[in-house]
Design a protein around this motif. Structure first.
Motif, PDB file in Angstrom:
ATOM      1  N   ALA A  29       0.890  -1.262   0.003  1.00 35.76           N
ATOM      2  CA  ALA A  29      -0.131   0.004   0.053  1.00 35.76           C
ATOM      3  C   ALA A  29       0.774   1.255  -0.213  1.00 35.76           C
ATOM      4  CB  ALA A  29      -1.009   0.089   1.162  1.00 35.76           C
ATOM      5  N   THR A  30       0.472   2.121  -0.652  1.00 34.00           N
ATOM      6  CA  THR A  30       0.951   3.691  -0.680  1.00 34.00           C
ATOM      7  C   THR A  30      -0.022   4.276  -0.283  1.00 34.00           C
ATOM      8  OG1 THR A  30       0.619   3.797  -3.170  1.00 34.00           O
ATOM      9  CG2 THR A  30       2.582   2.964  -2.299  1.00 34.00           C
ATOM     10  N   PHE A  31       0.186   5.872  -0.506  1.00 37.78           N
ATOM     11  CA  PHE A  31      -0.965   6.574  -0.135  1.00 37.78           C
ATOM     12  C   PHE A  31      -0.725   7.936  -1.195  1.00 37.78           C
ATOM     13  CE2 PHE A  31       2.409   8.225   2.696  1.00 37.78           C
ATOM     14  CZ  PHE A  31       2.401   9.934   2.534  1.00 37.78           C
ATOM     15  N   TYR A  32      -1.877   8.641  -1.261  1.00 36.33           N
ATOM     16  CA  TYR A  32      -2.076   9.881  -1.851  1.00 36.33           C
ATOM     17  C   TYR A  32      -2.754  10.928  -1.084  1.00 36.33           C
ATOM     18  CZ  TYR A  32      -6.830   8.392  -3.353  1.00 36.33           C
ATOM     19  OH  TYR A  32      -8.346   7.919  -3.249  1.00 36.33           O
ATOM     20  N   GLU A  33      -2.596  12.068  -1.503  1.00 42.62           N
ATOM     21  CA  GLU A  33      -3.043  13.270  -0.703  1.00 42.62           C
ATOM     22  C   GLU A  33      -4.057  14.037  -1.180  1.00 42.62           C
ATOM     23  OE1 GLU A  33      -0.248  15.491   1.281  1.00 42.62           O
ATOM     24  OE2 GLU A  33       1.460  14.013   0.868  1.00 42.62           O
ATOM     25  N   THR A  34      -4.864  14.768  -0.612  1.00 40.93           N
ATOM     26  CA  THR A  34      -5.997  15.584  -1.251  1.00 40.93           C
ATOM     27  C   THR A  34      -5.413  16.411  -2.281  1.00 40.93           C
ATOM     28  OG1 THR A  34      -5.641  17.288   0.518  1.00 40.93           O
ATOM     29  CG2 THR A  34      -7.259  15.573   0.757  1.00 40.93           C
ATOM     30  N   PRO A  35      -6.422  16.926  -3.234  1.00 41.85           N
ATOM     31  CA  PRO A  35      -7.651  16.578  -3.213  1.00 41.85           C
ATOM     32  C   PRO A  35      -7.891  15.182  -3.499  1.00 41.85           C
ATOM     33  CG  PRO A  35      -7.128  17.877  -5.254  1.00 41.85           C
ATOM     34  CD  PRO A  35      -5.887  17.677  -4.152  1.00 41.85           C
ATOM     35  N   TYR A  36      -9.020  14.613  -3.205  1.00 40.84           N
ATOM     36  CA  TYR A  36      -9.322  13.138  -3.228  1.00 40.84           C
ATOM     37  C   TYR A  36     -10.649  13.062  -4.606  1.00 40.84           C
ATOM     38  CZ  TYR A  36      -7.148  12.009   1.082  1.00 40.84           C
ATOM     39  OH  TYR A  36      -6.400  11.895   2.069  1.00 40.84           O
ATOM     40  N   VAL A  37     -10.835  14.096  -5.038  1.00 41.58           N
ATOM     41  CA  VAL A  37     -11.676  14.169  -6.273  1.00 41.58           C
ATOM     42  C   VAL A  37     -11.144  14.997  -7.474  1.00 41.58           C
ATOM     43  CG1 VAL A  37     -13.936  13.952  -4.960  1.00 41.58           C
ATOM     44  CG2 VAL A  37     -13.130  16.322  -5.186  1.00 41.58           C
ATOM     45  N   PRO A  38     -11.313  14.612  -8.606  1.00 42.88           N
ATOM     46  CA  PRO A  38     -12.489  13.545  -9.191  1.00 42.88           C
ATOM     47  C   PRO A  38     -11.944  12.106  -8.985  1.00 42.88           C
ATOM     48  CG  PRO A  38     -11.143  14.693 -10.992  1.00 42.88           C
ATOM     49  CD  PRO A  38     -10.774  15.548  -9.547  1.00 42.88           C
ATOM     50  N   SER A  39     -12.768  11.342  -8.810  1.00 40.39           N
ATOM     51  CA  SER A  39     -12.222   9.890  -8.796  1.00 40.39           C
ATOM     52  C   SER A  39     -12.754   9.093 -10.409  1.00 40.39           C
ATOM     53  CB  SER A  39     -12.795   9.142  -7.688  1.00 40.39           C
ATOM     54  OG  SER A  39     -14.007   8.916  -7.874  1.00 40.39           O
ATOM     55  N   ALA A  40     -12.015   8.243 -10.532  1.00 34.71           N
ATOM     56  CA  ALA A  40     -12.466   7.180 -11.680  1.00 34.71           C
ATOM     57  C   ALA A  40     -13.868   6.809 -11.568  1.00 34.71           C
ATOM     58  CB  ALA A  40     -11.492   6.158 -12.002  1.00 34.71           C
ATOM     59  N   CYS A  41     -14.448   6.394 -10.183  1.00 34.83           N
ATOM     60  CA  CYS A  41     -15.588   5.748 -10.103  1.00 34.83           C
ATOM     61  C   CYS A  41     -16.630   6.761  -9.953  1.00 34.83           C
ATOM     62  CB  CYS A  41     -15.541   5.102  -8.822  1.00 34.83           C
ATOM     63  SG  CYS A  41     -14.353   3.519  -8.805  1.00 34.83           S
ATOM     64  N   ASN A  42     -16.364   7.990  -9.199  1.00 35.86           N
ATOM     65  CA  ASN A  42     -17.589   8.906  -9.020  1.00 35.86           C
ATOM     66  C   ASN A  42     -17.487  10.296  -9.221  1.00 35.86           C
ATOM     67  OD1 ASN A  42     -18.883   6.635  -7.654  1.00 35.86           O
ATOM     68  ND2 ASN A  42     -17.782   6.514  -6.042  1.00 35.86           N
ATOM     69  N   GLY A  43     -16.507  10.453 -10.174  1.00 31.66           N
ATOM     70  CA  GLY A  43     -16.212  11.882 -10.557  1.00 31.66           C
ATOM     71  C   GLY A  43     -16.077  12.991  -9.497  1.00 31.66           C
ATOM     72  N   PHE A  44     -16.911  13.790  -9.118  1.00 32.00           N
ATOM     73  CA  PHE A  44     -16.726  14.856  -8.035  1.00 32.00           C
ATOM     74  C   PHE A  44     -17.381  14.813  -6.791  1.00 32.00           C
ATOM     75  CE2 PHE A  44     -14.948  16.915 -11.722  1.00 32.00           C
ATOM     76  CZ  PHE A  44     -13.809  17.660 -11.214  1.00 32.00           C
ATOM     77  N   GLU A  45     -17.852  13.548  -6.761  1.00 31.77           N
ATOM     78  CA  GLU A  45     -18.768  12.914  -5.663  1.00 31.77           C
ATOM     79  C   GLU A  45     -17.703  12.922  -4.465  1.00 31.77           C
ATOM     80  OE1 GLU A  45     -21.381   9.233  -4.129  1.00 31.77           O
ATOM     81  OE2 GLU A  45     -21.765   9.709  -6.266  1.00 31.77           O
ATOM     82  N   ASP A  46     -18.312  13.349  -3.367  1.00 31.92           N
ATOM     83  CA  ASP A  46     -17.442  13.428  -2.288  1.00 31.92           C
ATOM     84  C   ASP A  46     -17.459  11.981  -1.491  1.00 31.92           C
ATOM     85  OD1 ASP A  46     -15.696  13.632   0.091  1.00 31.92           O
ATOM     86  OD2 ASP A  46     -16.987  15.328   0.899  1.00 31.92           O
ATOM     87  N   ASP A  47     -16.573  11.035  -1.493  1.00 26.69           N
ATOM     88  CA  ASP A  47     -16.788   9.697  -0.775  1.00 26.69           C
ATOM     89  C   ASP A  47     -15.992   9.848   0.482  1.00 26.69           C
ATOM     90  OD1 ASP A  47     -18.032   7.688  -2.789  1.00 26.69           O
ATOM     91  OD2 ASP A  47     -16.220   8.746  -4.138  1.00 26.69           O
TER      92      ASP A  47
END
Length: 149
Positions: A29-47
């Motif tokens: 596992a690695t990590f990524y930082e904000t912003p967490y949107v857009p995402s491939a699954c939900n676009g700009f939806e905040d998950d």
């Protein structure tokens, strides 16, 4: 009578623990930082912030979108001191980590910080698909003592 119930609960709990360990896969596992949107699954939806991006081994042509995984740090991938914390975190897959991704699962920094010291950058993990269909906003944190999910 009370002692028998406690013994039964202890046995059932032990069986459940061994079942989840036997189903766990190992990866990194690695990590990524904000912003967490857009995402491939939900676009700009905040998950939320306990989310992850899946590599090809989990992604399966977008079918991983919305799945939950319980992730536990099991060790360092480098010579750094032990980065693991004695917790596991449940994350929702909301994004894709393309070829060249440094981990099997790329956690949000918030999720990574729950299970390991972010200074490690990359860790070895056990992960298993979980079912969190009833309350998608509730993520599970568990303390463990024996190094197993």
């Amino acid at each position: 009578m009370g002692a028998n119930i406690h013994q039964v609960l202890l046995i059932v709990g032990t069986i459940i623990c061994f079942a989840s360990v036997s189903n766990a896969a190992q990866g990194t596992a690695t990590f990524y930082e904000t912003p967490y949107v857009p995402s491939a699954c939900n676009g700009f939806e905040d998950d939320g912030n306990l989310i992850a991006a899946a590599s090809d081994s989990i992604w399966q042509n977008r079918s991983a979108c919305g799945r939950y995984y319980l992730v536990q740090c099991i060790g360092a991938t480098n010579q750094a001191p032990q980065p693991c914390k004695h917790t596991a975190v449940e994350v929702k897959i909301v994004d894709y980590c393309p070829p060249g991704c440094r981990g099997t699962i790329n956690l949000s920094k918030d999720a990574f910080s729950i299970i390991a010291d972010p200074r490690a950058g990359r860790i070895k993990v056990n992960y298993t698909e979980s079912s969190n269909m009833e309350k998608p906003e509730k993520h599970i944190l568990r303390r463990y003592g024996n190094g197993k999910l």
